[in-house]
Design a protein around this motif. Structure first.
Motif: not given
Length: 224
Positions: A48-66
């Motif tokens: 969850r802390r990894v997912r939180d990085l998206r709020d700070y402009g980090w692009q981390i894609d799952t199979n929803r985006e890729d």
């Protein structure tokens, strides 16, 4: 500024996760939840802390985006704010609350605003079920040339590759002004119902487009 080690126990899990991504995973590479658990043993909700990085402009894609990613895979696409630096981990105001998510989904009738599919419905000609999420849609305003960002419900398929898409409201209004009477009435009916019913020919056209050339030729022969 020297980048600290991701193993520094004095840093919070989110900061360590960011450092782990750039120093171990690397931009463009894939990782899994199991990789996160192995890197941060005994730390609950490290993923969850990894997912939180998206709020700070980090692009981390799952199979929803890729769609090339597996169900449990994620891709570290691009680094965002250096959250390990002083003052860089302040929570931005762009993060959505659960209440906002519920309100947007309810307003949009729990349907994708791009294709109209509902959550759990199967995509045509596939065994894939739709998932709904919230997307930010950039709308170019017709009068001052400015842009607004509006929240819409969108399914996982429509979101793929669509993060930077925008729509020109002025062009839409100009198009409406150029319609004939019958077309205006037809469009008004779709808008009133918030739904478009496709005719038999349109549905066949969509299926025809999915056929390989040899099969397309057989359809053309059937029409001639």
């Amino acid at each position: 500024m020297t980048v600290p080690s991701w193993t520094d126990q004095k840093l919070g899990t989110m900061k360590r996760s960011a450092l782990w991504l750039i120093s171990v995973v690397g931009e463009g590479n894939v990782f899994t939840k199991e990789d996160v658990k192995a890197a941060f043993p005994g730390i609950s909700q490290a993923d969850r802390r990894v997912r939180d990085l998206r709020d700070y402009g980090w692009q981390i894609d799952t199979n929803r985006e890729d769609i090339t990613l597996g169900q449990h895979e994620q891709r570290f696409v691009k680094q965002g704010a250096p959250v390990w630096e002083p003052g860089k981990a302040t929570k931005p105001g762009t993060a959505l609350t659960q209440r906002q998510r519920r309100e947007v989904l309810a307003r949009d009738g729990h349907l994708c605003r791009s294709c109209g599919i509902g959550p759990g419905e199967m995509y045509a000609e596939s065994y894939e079920a739709a998932q709904l999420d919230i997307a930010r849609r950039v709308v170019k305003q017709p009068h001052d040339g400015g842009e607004t960002v509006e929240l819409v419900a969108e399914c996982n398929r429509c979101r793929v590759g669509g993060r930077k898409e925008s729509v020109d409201l002025g062009a839409v209004l100009d198009g409406v002004a150029g319609l004939g009477g019958l077309e205006r009435k037809l469009l008004a009916g779709w808008i009133e119902a918030d739904k478009r019913e496709f005719g038999a020919a349109e549905r066949l056209w969509a299926l025809y487009r999915t056929l390989p050339e040899e099969s397309r030729a057989k359809v053309r022969d059937a029409l001639s």
